[in-house]
Design a protein around this motif. Structure first.
Motif, PDB file in Angstrom:
ATOM      1  N   PHE A 191       0.801  -1.228   0.000  1.00 23.58           N
ATOM      2  CA  PHE A 191       0.000   0.000   0.000  1.00 23.58           C
ATOM      3  C   PHE A 191       0.836   1.282   0.000  1.00 23.58           C
ATOM      4  CE2 PHE A 191      -3.490  -2.428   2.520  1.00 23.58           C
ATOM      5  CZ  PHE A 191      -3.952  -2.997   1.349  1.00 23.58           C
ATOM      6  N   ALA A 192       2.114   1.196   0.332  1.00 24.01           N
ATOM      7  CA  ALA A 192       2.931   2.394   0.574  1.00 24.01           C
ATOM      8  C   ALA A 192       3.195   3.188  -0.699  1.00 24.01           C
ATOM      9  CB  ALA A 192       4.252   1.990   1.220  1.00 24.01           C
ATOM     10  N   SER A 193       3.341   4.500  -0.523  1.00 26.18           N
ATOM     11  CA  SER A 193       3.836   5.349  -1.604  1.00 26.18           C
ATOM     12  C   SER A 193       5.301   5.019  -1.831  1.00 26.18           C
ATOM     13  CB  SER A 193       3.704   6.828  -1.211  1.00 26.18           C
ATOM     14  OG  SER A 193       4.556   7.108  -0.100  1.00 26.18           O
ATOM     15  N   ALA A 194       5.866   5.555  -2.893  1.00 24.56           N
ATOM     16  CA  ALA A 194       7.269   5.269  -3.207  1.00 24.56           C
ATOM     17  C   ALA A 194       8.187   5.684  -2.067  1.00 24.56           C
ATOM     18  CB  ALA A 194       7.672   5.968  -4.500  1.00 24.56           C
ATOM     19  N   ASN A 195       7.921   6.863  -1.492  1.00 27.32           N
ATOM     20  CA  ASN A 195       8.766   7.354  -0.400  1.00 27.32           C
ATOM     21  C   ASN A 195       8.614   6.502   0.852  1.00 27.32           C
ATOM     22  OD1 ASN A 195       9.838   9.455  -1.890  1.00 27.32           O
ATOM     23  ND2 ASN A 195       8.355  10.974  -1.178  1.00 27.32           N
ATOM     24  N   ASP A 196       7.351   6.173   1.185  1.00 29.59           N
ATOM     25  CA  ASP A 196       7.108   5.351   2.377  1.00 29.59           C
ATOM     26  C   ASP A 196       7.691   3.951   2.196  1.00 29.59           C
ATOM     27  OD1 ASP A 196       5.868   7.372   3.715  1.00 29.59           O
ATOM     28  OD2 ASP A 196       3.821   6.678   3.335  1.00 29.59           O
ATOM     29  N   GLN A 197       7.593   3.425   0.986  1.00 37.36           N
ATOM     30  CA  GLN A 197       8.136   2.101   0.723  1.00 37.36           C
ATOM     31  C   GLN A 197       9.648   2.103   0.893  1.00 37.36           C
ATOM     32  OE1 GLN A 197       8.365  -0.333  -3.247  1.00 37.36           O
ATOM     33  NE2 GLN A 197       6.280  -0.562  -2.438  1.00 37.36           N
ATOM     34  N   ASN A 220      16.301   0.102  19.589  1.00 38.37           N
ATOM     35  CA  ASN A 220      15.261  -0.139  18.585  1.00 38.37           C
ATOM     36  C   ASN A 220      14.002   0.698  18.770  1.00 38.37           C
ATOM     37  OD1 ASN A 220      16.105  -2.521  16.766  1.00 38.37           O
ATOM     38  ND2 ASN A 220      16.647  -3.237  18.817  1.00 38.37           N
ATOM     39  N   THR A 221      13.954   1.553  19.774  1.00 43.92           N
ATOM     40  CA  THR A 221      12.726   2.287  20.079  1.00 43.92           C
ATOM     41  C   THR A 221      12.255   3.119  18.896  1.00 43.92           C
ATOM     42  OG1 THR A 221      13.391   2.402  22.402  1.00 43.92           O
ATOM     43  CG2 THR A 221      11.616   3.875  21.691  1.00 43.92           C
ATOM     44  N   ASP A 222      13.156   3.903  18.301  1.00 45.86           N
ATOM     45  CA  ASP A 222      12.777   4.755  17.170  1.00 45.86           C
ATOM     46  C   ASP A 222      12.352   3.917  15.966  1.00 45.86           C
ATOM     47  OD1 ASP A 222      13.256   7.030  18.616  1.00 45.86           O
ATOM     48  OD2 ASP A 222      15.258   7.386  17.785  1.00 45.86           O
ATOM     49  N   LYS A 223      13.066   2.826  15.731  1.00 45.05           N
ATOM     50  CA  LYS A 223      12.722   1.952  14.602  1.00 45.05           C
ATOM     51  C   LYS A 223      11.316   1.388  14.777  1.00 45.05           C
ATOM     52  CE  LYS A 223      14.007  -2.442  12.417  1.00 45.05           C
ATOM     53  NZ  LYS A 223      15.034  -3.464  12.207  1.00 45.05           N
ATOM     54  N   ILE A 224      11.019   0.878  15.958  1.00 42.27           N
ATOM     55  CA  ILE A 224       9.691   0.302  16.212  1.00 42.27           C
ATOM     56  C   ILE A 224       8.602   1.346  16.024  1.00 42.27           C
ATOM     57  CG2 ILE A 224       8.188  -0.655  18.016  1.00 42.27           C
ATOM     58  CD1 ILE A 224      10.706  -2.054  19.143  1.00 42.27           C
ATOM     59  N   ASN A 225       8.796   2.526  16.581  1.00 40.39           N
ATOM     60  CA  ASN A 225       7.787   3.582  16.472  1.00 40.39           C
ATOM     61  C   ASN A 225       7.590   4.038  15.031  1.00 40.39           C
ATOM     62  OD1 ASN A 225       7.295   3.571  19.221  1.00 40.39           O
ATOM     63  ND2 ASN A 225       8.804   5.169  19.660  1.00 40.39           N
ATOM     64  N   SER A 226       8.694   4.134  14.283  1.00 38.72           N
ATOM     65  CA  SER A 226       8.603   4.559  12.881  1.00 38.72           C
ATOM     66  C   SER A 226       7.869   3.528  12.035  1.00 38.72           C
ATOM     67  CB  SER A 226      10.007   4.801  12.305  1.00 38.72           C
ATOM     68  OG  SER A 226      10.658   5.843  12.975  1.00 38.72           O
ATOM     69  N   VAL A 227       8.166   2.252  12.260  1.00 41.25           N
ATOM     70  CA  VAL A 227       7.513   1.186  11.492  1.00 41.25           C
ATOM     71  C   VAL A 227       6.027   1.127  11.825  1.00 41.25           C
ATOM     72  CG1 VAL A 227       7.367  -1.320  11.183  1.00 41.25           C
ATOM     73  CG2 VAL A 227       9.599  -0.195  11.159  1.00 41.25           C
ATOM     74  N   LYS A 228       5.693   1.228  13.100  1.00 46.97           N
ATOM     75  CA  LYS A 228       4.284   1.192  13.505  1.00 46.97           C
ATOM     76  C   LYS A 228       3.507   2.360  12.891  1.00 46.97           C
ATOM     77  CE  LYS A 228       3.398   0.297  17.877  1.00 46.97           C
ATOM     78  NZ  LYS A 228       3.547   0.225  19.360  1.00 46.97           N
ATOM     79  N   LEU A 229       4.140   3.510  12.814  1.00 44.41           N
ATOM     80  CA  LEU A 229       3.505   4.672  12.179  1.00 44.41           C
ATOM     81  C   LEU A 229       3.226   4.388  10.714  1.00 44.41           C
ATOM     82  CD1 LEU A 229       2.610   7.633  12.598  1.00 44.41           C
ATOM     83  CD2 LEU A 229       4.917   8.330  11.896  1.00 44.41           C
TER      84      LEU A 229
END
Length: 324
Positions: A244-250, A264-273
């Motif tokens: 579903f992601a746009s090119a940038n999000d992908q 991993n805190t930032d990675k987890i939060n970014s992926v969940k977003l």
């Protein structure tokens, strides 16, 4: 029909005296150890429950239920070795408490023991149980191999992922139910229907596990939230997000799943977003609901009374009502 806790008590009492400690001790003690760690013992409960659904005394299905649980624990010993996992159910894994060679050999012995538990049944029942068990055991191994293969692939498709979780998780849930039906000597149609019930419920359960891994409440989920993200696992959530992601999000998502940061805190939060923004979270919840409803639809095809259908449905609803 009994309460789930009654089936669990029956299984616990049975397992307490199951594996005798004999020579060589270092072969049988690890088996006693992994079995004693318990867990919910969902699969043997399903075998006992299915037997009673089809009007048999559930104790007639204890041997088949034992085979299912011993096989499941065999697979856990070998999975833990493959994953280099230090803990299982909050305790040392077998290969950590002993060593890898012991884990392999004791696991092999458990697979053989699982077959032996069928030997007390009449020849026709034994044949049906062993045939289903062999098919299921091989599928579980295939599912594990798919899971390993996916770790190094960037082109995993959703149908491939669904096949992997079907083999790795759902088929054993389905087989556990069908074994109870076989012991009860019900019709082929009933046995096949309860297998389909378990298969679809197992798929829904695993998809929900994927979802809760990212969005579950750490107080109630029982695992580290975000573990799949940390390990860069290509779950249904991830695959839907890529779709579903746009090119940038992908591009961002692919980058996040290529790194192993110290924190991993930032990675987890970014992926969940990204899971939420792309609609992957909603799509995963829709898939969970679809497989659950598909499981419930099979109940209409079973030749059992309405009360028993309601009990199976209630079991499925309770299973899927885990806290997020």
């Amino acid at each position: 029909m009994r309460a789930i806790s009654d089936y669990q008590d029956l299984i616990s009492a049975h397992f307490n005296n199951l594996i005798s400690l004999k020579e060589p001790v270092n072969l049988y003690e690890p088996i006693r150890y992994i079995v004693s760690l318990g867990g919910k013992r969902l699969r043997p409960v399903l075998t006992l429950m299915a037997a009673e659904v089809f009007d048999a005394d559930c104790e007639k299905a204890l041997a088949a239920a034992t085979a299912v649980e011993v096989f499941h624990n065999f697979s856990l010993i070998h999975d833990d070795i493959m994953d280099a996992a230090p803990l299982r159910r909050g305790h040392e894994t077998v290969h950590e408490k002993w060593d890898v060679n012991t884990g392999i050999l004791s696991g092999d012995a458990m697979l053989i023991l699982a077959y032996q538990f069928f030997e007390g049944y009449e020849p026709a029942t034994f044949r049906e149980l062993a045939k289903l068990f062999s098919k299921t055991a091989l599928e579980v191994c295939e599912g594990q191999q798919y899971d390993v293969d996916f770790e190094t692939r960037d082109d995993v498709t959703i149908p491939e992922y669904l096949k992997m979780i079907e083999f790795k998780t759902a088929v054993l849930v389905a087989a556990a139910l069908k074994m109870g039906a076989i012991v009860a000597n019900t019709t082929t149609e009933n046995a096949d229907a309860i297998y389909d019930f378990g298969l679809n419920l197992g798929l829904a359960f695993q998809l929900q596990d994927d979802y809760l891994d990212a969005f579950g409440d750490p107080e109630t989920f029982g695992k580290q939230v975000g573990g799949d993200i940390i390990e860069n696992k290509k779950t249904y959530l991830y695959l839907k997000a890529v779709e579903f992601a746009s090119a940038n999000d992908q591009e961002q998502l692919l980058h996040l799943f290529s790194i192993q940061p110290t924190d991993n805190t930032d990675k987890i939060n970014s992926v969940k977003l990204l899971f939420n923004q792309t609609g992957a979270s909603a799509a995963t919840q829709e898939a969970i609901q679809a497989y659950t409803l598909k499981a419930f639809a099979t109940l209409d095809t079973m030749q059992i009374n309405t009360d028993k259908k309601a009990l199976l449905r209630a079991f499925g609803e309770n299973l899927m009502r885990r806290n997020v």
